[in-house]
Design a protein around this motif. Structure first.
Motif, PDB file in Angstrom:
ATOM      1  N   LEU A   1       0.716  -1.661   0.340  1.00 51.60           N
ATOM      2  CA  LEU A   1       0.061   0.195  -0.226  1.00 51.60           C
ATOM      3  C   LEU A   1       0.907   1.697   0.035  1.00 51.60           C
ATOM      4  O   LEU A   1       1.801   1.021   1.067  1.00 51.60           O
ATOM      5  N   ASN A   2       0.562   1.923  -0.677  1.00 49.07           N
ATOM      6  CA  ASN A   2       1.405   3.228  -0.970  1.00 49.07           C
ATOM      7  C   ASN A   2       2.689   2.924  -0.986  1.00 49.07           C
ATOM      8  O   ASN A   2       3.304   3.833  -0.531  1.00 49.07           O
TER       9      ASN A   2
ATOM     10  N   GLY B   1       4.543   4.539  -3.582  1.00 51.47           N
ATOM     11  CA  GLY B   1       4.714   5.788  -4.659  1.00 51.47           C
ATOM     12  C   GLY B   1       5.352   5.526  -5.325  1.00 51.47           C
ATOM     13  O   GLY B   1       6.714   6.174  -5.545  1.00 51.47           O
TER      14      GLY B   1
ATOM     15  N   SER C   1      -0.029   6.769  -9.761  1.00 55.36           N
ATOM     16  CA  SER C   1      -0.412   7.647 -10.190  1.00 55.36           C
ATOM     17  C   SER C   1       0.098   8.564 -10.467  1.00 55.36           C
ATOM     18  O   SER C   1       1.428   8.344 -10.338  1.00 55.36           O
TER      19      SER C   1
ATOM     20  N   TRP D   1      -4.983   8.815 -12.494  1.00 55.74           N
ATOM     21  CA  TRP D   1      -4.892   7.126 -12.290  1.00 55.74           C
ATOM     22  C   TRP D   1      -4.384   5.959 -13.192  1.00 55.74           C
ATOM     23  O   TRP D   1      -5.219   6.550 -14.855  1.00 55.74           O
TER      24      TRP D   1
ATOM     25  N   GLN E   1      -6.471   3.379  -6.202  1.00 55.84           N
ATOM     26  CA  GLN E   1      -5.305   3.471  -4.689  1.00 55.84           C
ATOM     27  C   GLN E   1      -4.381   3.066  -4.556  1.00 55.84           C
ATOM     28  O   GLN E   1      -4.403   2.421  -5.885  1.00 55.84           O
ATOM     29  N   ASP E   2      -3.039   3.602  -4.289  1.00 50.04           N
ATOM     30  CA  ASP E   2      -1.939   3.043  -4.715  1.00 50.04           C
ATOM     31  C   ASP E   2      -1.703   1.959  -3.807  1.00 50.04           C
ATOM     32  O   ASP E   2      -1.453   1.933  -2.241  1.00 50.04           O
TER      33      ASP E   2
END
Length: 305
Positions: A224-225, A227, A257, A262, A281-282
């Motif tokens: 998750l996230n 980046g 993103s 997205w 969602q990242d």
């Protein structure tokens, strides 16, 4: 009774892309529909890809994060709750490592056998599927085909005659008649094609059963996230697919993103698809067999150029 369709297909075969077109057709007929996303991962990417249907039909999900028996109980409990709503049709899209026996065990047990009638078991076959599949992966692919009433060859826009013939031969080896195989781009499907699919039925074929899903080493690792930009993601994916120290990587999927826009990505060792999407969602999910989770996490934690 409520018709219930099952859309099977190995990892990355194109189930969700087909599902969208199929559901759009059924909705134009006025059917009251519920889609059930049934995954073994703790994060279900495909639910986000179906948000366009939020105001047109119901969306439900069963996610992983527990052992097989717990997961099966969640599946059956969800079907019981959905059965009480008296839909015209329920469409299940399971994970690519799904064994159809799990579907049969639920549907033909009380009380579901009194509420649901199997409409079609539909198998989506990727003509680019690699020839060096593991024994477990090949079993799951063929077990899905042995139960299907119709097979759909996906990604027909960019395949050659050899790939097409190989896919047809694979399908026919499970006893499915050639007139139950559809091989053309999804955009060319007619109303007659969708009617054929929606009434395709299913088969009860005899073949050696194995407890692959319960006993196998399939798994997923999600981030998750993270980046990542597209360049960094591509570099990581190349390393994962080429180096066996991470395990047998079958698929990498998720969202990234860039400039507040997205994109949804879906990667296998032979194919990369990156498409714009309105919301995301990242997240990155790595799926495969005998995954070396610690090594995979080290790769994602390493500085990216």
């Amino acid at each position: 009774m409520t018709n219930i369709d099952l859309i099977t297909g190995f990892l990355g075969s194109g189930k969700t892309t087909f599902l969208k077109r199929y559901v759009n057709y059924l909705l134009t007929k006025g059917e009251r529909i519920c889609i059930l996303e049934f995954d073994y991962g703790a994060v279900n990417i495909d639910m986000m890809l179906l948000q366009e249907f939020n105001d047109r039909c119901d969306l439900e999900m069963v996610a992983g994060g527990c052992d097989y028996d717990c997961h099966f109980r969640r599946f059956k409990t969800k079907l019981i709750a959905m059965g009480m709503k008296k839909y015209d049709r329920v469409i299940i899209e399971p994970s690519g490592i799904f064994d159809v026996d799990e579907f049969n065990d639920a549907i033909y047990d009380d009380p579901l056998c009194d509420w649901y009638e199997v409409g079609s078991i539909i198998s989506i076959v990727d003509p680019n599927i690699k020839g060096n599949m593991s024994e477990d992966s090949e079993y799951l692919l063929k077990s899905q085909l042995f139960s299907s009433g119709i097979a759909i060859i996906s990604k027909c826009e960019n395949i050659d005659k050899t790939q097409l013939n190989n896919a047809i031969s694979l399908i026919k080896s499970t006893g499915l008649d050639e007139n139950k195989i559809i091989a053309k781009p999804y955009g060319e499907y007619s109303s007659e094609d969708f009617e054929k699919i929606s009434h395709a039925g299913y088969r009860s074929s005899s073949f050696e059963k194995r407890q692959v899903v319960q006993d196998n080493n399939y798994g997923s690792v999600y981030f998750l996230n993270p980046g990542l930009n597209q360049t960094a993601l591509s570099s990581i994916a190349k390393e994962l697919f080429s180096n066996k120290k991470y395990g047998q990587i079958e698929r990498i999927k998720g969202f990234i993103s860039s400039d507040s826009k997205w994109a949804e990505f879906n990667m296998t060792s032979s194919e990369v698809n990156i498409n714009p999407i309105e919301n995301g969602q990242d997240v990155v999910i790595v799926i495969g067999e005998s995954l070396n989770e610690s090594e995979i996490k080290l790769l994602f934690d390493a500085p990216q150029n």
